[in-house]
Scaffold this motif. Sequence first.
Motif, PDB file in Angstrom:
ATOM      1  N   ASP A   9       0.815  -1.212   0.000  1.00  0.00           N
ATOM      2  CA  ASP A   9       0.000   0.000   0.000  1.00  0.00           C
ATOM      3  C   ASP A   9       0.850   1.265   0.000  1.00  0.00           C
ATOM      4  O   ASP A   9       0.493   2.267  -0.619  1.00  0.00           O
ATOM      5  CB  ASP A   9      -0.933   0.012   1.214  1.00  0.00           C
ATOM      6  N   ASP A  68     -10.031  -8.307   5.876  1.00  0.00           N
ATOM      7  CA  ASP A  68     -11.455  -7.966   5.916  1.00  0.00           C
ATOM      8  C   ASP A  68     -12.223  -8.903   6.839  1.00  0.00           C
ATOM      9  O   ASP A  68     -13.122  -8.473   7.569  1.00  0.00           O
ATOM     10  CB  ASP A  68     -12.050  -8.028   4.505  1.00  0.00           C
ATOM     11  N   ASP A 127      -5.023  10.649   1.025  1.00  0.00           N
ATOM     12  CA  ASP A 127      -5.375   9.295   0.573  1.00  0.00           C
ATOM     13  C   ASP A 127      -5.697   8.467   1.806  1.00  0.00           C
ATOM     14  O   ASP A 127      -4.798   8.038   2.532  1.00  0.00           O
ATOM     15  CB  ASP A 127      -4.206   8.686  -0.207  1.00  0.00           C
ATOM     16  N   ILE A 129      -6.847   5.429   2.361  1.00  0.00           N
ATOM     17  CA  ILE A 129      -6.402   4.039   2.414  1.00  0.00           C
ATOM     18  C   ILE A 129      -4.887   3.978   2.580  1.00  0.00           C
ATOM     19  O   ILE A 129      -4.373   3.255   3.440  1.00  0.00           O
ATOM     20  CB  ILE A 129      -6.860   3.289   1.156  1.00  0.00           C
ATOM     21  N   GLY A 132      -3.952   5.375   6.071  1.00  0.00           N
ATOM     22  CA  GLY A 132      -4.529   4.690   7.222  1.00  0.00           C
ATOM     23  C   GLY A 132      -5.545   5.484   8.021  1.00  0.00           C
ATOM     24  O   GLY A 132      -5.636   5.313   9.236  1.00  0.00           O
ATOM     25  N   ASP A 134      -9.522   6.466   9.007  1.00  0.00           N
ATOM     26  CA  ASP A 134     -10.854   5.857   9.027  1.00  0.00           C
ATOM     27  C   ASP A 134     -11.887   6.743   8.353  1.00  0.00           C
ATOM     28  O   ASP A 134     -12.765   6.255   7.640  1.00  0.00           O
ATOM     29  CB  ASP A 134     -11.285   5.582  10.473  1.00  0.00           C
ATOM     30  N   THR A 147     -13.460   3.516  -4.421  1.00  0.00           N
ATOM     31  CA  THR A 147     -12.823   3.041  -3.190  1.00  0.00           C
ATOM     32  C   THR A 147     -13.348   3.763  -1.954  1.00  0.00           C
ATOM     33  O   THR A 147     -12.967   3.420  -0.847  1.00  0.00           O
ATOM     34  CB  THR A 147     -11.296   3.244  -3.268  1.00  0.00           C
ATOM     35  N   LEU A 148     -14.220   4.769  -2.137  1.00  0.00           N
ATOM     36  CA  LEU A 148     -14.715   5.540  -1.008  1.00  0.00           C
ATOM     37  C   LEU A 148     -16.238   5.591  -0.994  1.00  0.00           C
ATOM     38  O   LEU A 148     -16.892   5.467  -2.029  1.00  0.00           O
ATOM     39  CB  LEU A 148     -14.174   6.972  -1.051  1.00  0.00           C
ATOM     40  N   TRP A 267     -15.251   7.698   3.733  1.00  0.00           N
ATOM     41  CA  TRP A 267     -14.541   6.597   4.378  1.00  0.00           C
ATOM     42  C   TRP A 267     -14.259   5.512   3.357  1.00  0.00           C
ATOM     43  O   TRP A 267     -14.922   5.444   2.311  1.00  0.00           O
ATOM     44  CB  TRP A 267     -15.341   6.051   5.561  1.00  0.00           C
ATOM     45  N   PRO A 268     -13.275   4.653   3.600  1.00  0.00           N
ATOM     46  CA  PRO A 268     -12.973   3.567   2.667  1.00  0.00           C
ATOM     47  C   PRO A 268     -14.170   2.640   2.488  1.00  0.00           C
ATOM     48  O   PRO A 268     -14.896   2.341   3.450  1.00  0.00           O
ATOM     49  CB  PRO A 268     -11.798   2.834   3.331  1.00  0.00           C
ATOM     50  N   ALA A 270     -15.038  -0.318   2.581  1.00  0.00           N
ATOM     51  CA  ALA A 270     -14.863  -1.683   3.068  1.00  0.00           C
ATOM     52  C   ALA A 270     -16.235  -2.322   3.279  1.00  0.00           C
ATOM     53  O   ALA A 270     -17.249  -1.643   3.433  1.00  0.00           O
ATOM     54  CB  ALA A 270     -14.075  -1.690   4.372  1.00  0.00           C
TER      55      ALA A 270
END
Length: 294
Positions: A9, A68, A127, A129, A132, A134, A147-148, A267-268, A270
Motif C-alpha cells: 500500500d 477484511d 489518501d 487508504i 490509514g 478511518d 474506493t470511497l 470513508w474507505p 470496506a
Amino acid sequence: MQLFVEVVDAGGFAKAGERVSLTRSAVGKAIARLEERLGVQLFQRTTRTQCLTEDGQQYYERCLRAIDELRAGETMLENGRREVVGKLRVTLPVLFGRYRVAPILRAYARQHPNLELELNFSDRQVDLIAEGFDLAVRNGRLGNGSTLRARQLVSQRKVLCASQAYLERRGEPHTLADLTDHDLLPYWRNDHGLAWKLPDTKGALVDVLVTSRLRFDDLEVIADAAAEGMGLAWLPYWLIRDRMQQGSLVEIWGDRPKAAMECYVVWPAAQYQPLRSRLAIDVLVCELEKYPQD
C-alpha cells in the motif's frame, strides 16, 4: 501479513517503515523472512523500487480478504457489546475542522472514554487508504472513485465580500468583467487559485478563474486581508458572519444567487465498518445540521 500489506500500500519498504516506525532495513529483512517461509518471491526488487511478482499479487489479494474477515469479526464483537473502543483516525480541513468538526468529535470522545481519537488537520486531499485514516471530512466536489463512500454533512453558503473602506476607494463591481479592475484575494493551492463560482447579471453561476499578486492558502488570512481593505474575497459565510455583523466586511451582490460548497464525510468502501466509525458519522451528520449556515 500486515507488514507485507503495508509495503504494498505504501509503495516501498522505506515508506512502509515510516508508517510502522521501523527502518527500511528491518522491513526488508521481515519481508525476506516471509518469502523464505512461504517459499516464493513476493517482490521483484530493483535499486529504487519493489514491484509485486505474480505470486506476490495473489498473496496480497488473499491477505486483503483475510484482513477484511478479521475486521468483520472485530465489528461483530464490537457491535454485540455496543461499546465504542479502539482508534479512530480522522483527517479534516483546517478551519472547518477546527471550528465546526473538532468540537463535535471531542464531545464524542468524552462520551466514550475507551475511544482513541486522532485528528489530523490538513487542506490537502489525503489518501485515506494509503495513509490509514478511518474518516475524512472534505469540502467541495467529490470524485467518482469506487474506493470511497460518502455522506453529505452540510452545505456552506459562500459570499463575495470586501471592507467598506476598499469599496469606497475602488468602487463596487457590477459585473464579472469588472473584477479584472479589482484586487482579488484567492485561495491559492498547488500553484493556482481555486475558481470562484459567482453570478452573472442574469443570475447564472459561472466559474471565474482568479489571479492575483496576493496568494494565501488559509481562509482566515484571506478574511483578515479583506477586512484590512486589501481586496475582494469569496468566503464561507459561517467564517465571516461575525466580521459582517461588526461591519469590518460587507457583502457584495447580496441580492444575487449564491454558490454553496458542499461538505462530506468519506470513508474507505470496506464491507464492514467499526461501530466507532459508524456512530461518529451519525453524530457528525446530526450535530452539523444544528449549525446555522445563513
